[in-house]
Design an enzyme around this catalytic site. Structure first.
Site, PDB file in Angstrom:
ATOM      1  N   LYS A 196       0.846  -1.211   0.000  1.00  0.00           N
ATOM      2  CA  LYS A 196       0.000   0.000   0.000  1.00  0.00           C
ATOM      3  C   LYS A 196       0.873   1.249   0.000  1.00  0.00           C
ATOM      4  O   LYS A 196       0.567   2.227  -0.686  1.00  0.00           O
ATOM      5  CB  LYS A 196      -0.930  -0.014   1.225  1.00  0.00           C
ATOM      6  CG  LYS A 196      -2.073  -1.000   1.081  1.00  0.00           C
ATOM      7  CD  LYS A 196      -2.827  -1.205   2.383  1.00  0.00           C
ATOM      8  CE  LYS A 196      -3.795  -2.356   2.251  1.00  0.00           C
ATOM      9  NZ  LYS A 196      -4.421  -2.740   3.518  1.00  0.00           N
TER      10      LYS A 196
ATOM     11  N   ASP B 141     -11.112   2.400   3.732  1.00  0.00           N
ATOM     12  CA  ASP B 141     -11.275   0.939   3.630  1.00  0.00           C
ATOM     13  C   ASP B 141     -12.748   0.541   3.564  1.00  0.00           C
ATOM     14  O   ASP B 141     -13.081  -0.619   3.354  1.00  0.00           O
ATOM     15  CB  ASP B 141     -10.646   0.264   4.871  1.00  0.00           C
ATOM     16  CG  ASP B 141      -9.450  -0.590   4.503  1.00  0.00           C
ATOM     17  OD1 ASP B 141      -9.253  -0.850   3.304  1.00  0.00           O
ATOM     18  OD2 ASP B 141      -8.717  -0.995   5.427  1.00  0.00           O
TER      19      ASP B 141
ATOM     20  N   GLN C 130      -4.854  -1.168   9.738  1.00  0.00           N
ATOM     21  CA  GLN C 130      -4.567  -2.495   9.184  1.00  0.00           C
ATOM     22  C   GLN C 130      -5.009  -3.582  10.170  1.00  0.00           C
ATOM     23  O   GLN C 130      -4.522  -3.637  11.294  1.00  0.00           O
ATOM     24  CB  GLN C 130      -3.073  -2.631   8.873  1.00  0.00           C
ATOM     25  CG  GLN C 130      -2.706  -3.926   8.175  1.00  0.00           C
ATOM     26  CD  GLN C 130      -3.327  -4.055   6.791  1.00  0.00           C
ATOM     27  OE1 GLN C 130      -3.229  -3.168   5.966  1.00  0.00           O
ATOM     28  NE2 GLN C 130      -3.995  -5.170   6.532  1.00  0.00           N
TER      29      GLN C 130
END
Ligand code: NAD
Length: 238
Positions: free
Chosen positions: A6, A73, A50
């Site tokens: 990422k 996300d 994450q």
């Protein structure tokens, strides 16, 4: 692997990114404070926590704490609700990547039977909604599904998101099926591999995505798209 990829994707397109590495023993309230700090930082457009988080931290509480406009996300309950209501907005990265990948491959999903193996909040469930929006007929299979092979044999498109090797093989699909392999595992030699027995499927399928170099790449592209969208949402809020 996920975090490094990422960061690389952001750097490639000039999105300034900052990975905040915190100790795994961090108390939940301190993590909430970090999120609050970035929620209020006007120079930050997107926040991504994450997963998975350490066991002592309530993931739902953390994901809910991220400002919905910065939730790149698409895990905040209000963004999830928007998705299920079919509204425009931030999209879950992996499912949107799969939709874009199939679009790029000229796979018309209208009226097709799509079988999704895996029912997680990250992949299977949101993807099912997005497939419905594309007018596909959707079946979701999971760890308790009986006679998986009987179901997959009927599918025009199969998406495998389980996290175990060889969940799908050539005997389980009809000729010309489209297979999307979401899984990320390591084989006996320690190399990255997917959930599918690629070799037994490749000649039978009209399209099959590789691991690595398939869905993961498209997931990151959606993330970058979401950052751009979040940037405009945040500017509107200011
Ligand atoms: P998860 O563990 O949350 O969910 C796995 C799902 O598989 C569950 O719904 C379970 O019911 C189902 N399942 C387990 N065993 C099964 C079986 N034998 N038959 C049928 N279904 C079974 O996993 P997740 O977060 O959805 O991730 C799945 C895989 O996809 C993992 O390997 C993960 O690393 C990978 N992944 C890749 C990307 C990417 O960008 N490429 C993104 C997200 C997840």
């Amino acid at each position: 692997v996920y975090v490094a990829n990422k960061e690389k994707a952001c750097n490639n397109v000039g999105i300034i990114n900052n990975t905040v590495r915190l100790p795994d023993y961090i108390p939940e309230h301190d993590l909430l404070r970090v999120i609050d700090f970035y929620n209020n930082d006007k120079t930050v457009d997107g926040i991504l926590v994450q997963l998975p988080l350490p066991k002592h931290i309530n993931s739902d509480k953390i994901l809910k704490a991220i400002s919905p406009e910065k939730d790149v996300d698409c895990f905040h309950p209000s963004n999830v609700a928007n998705l299920w209501l079919g509204k425009e907005g931030i999209k879950p990265c992996t499912p949107q990547g799969i939709i874009d990948l199939l679009d790029y491959g000229n796979i018309d999903l209208r009226g097709k039977h799509v079988v999704i193996i895996g029912r997680s909040n990250i992949v299977g469930k949101p993807l099912a909604q997005m497939m419905l929006k594309e007018n596909a007929t959707v079946t979701i299979c999971h760890s308790k599904t009986k006679n998986l092979q009987e179901i997959t044999k009927l599918a025009d498109v199969i998406v495998v998101a389980v996290g175990k090797r060889n969940v799908l093989n050539g005997d389980m699909v009809k000729d010309g099926a489209v297979v999307v392999d979401v899984g990320i595992n390591r084989n006996d030699e320690g190399k990255l591999c997917g959930d599918c027995d690629y070799d037994s499927l490749v000649d039978k399928c009209s399209l099959i995505t590789p691991v690595p170099g398939g869905v993961g790449l498209l997931t990151r592209v959606t993330l970058l798209d979401n950052v751009l969208l979040a940037h405009s949402l945040n500017n509107m809020c200011q």
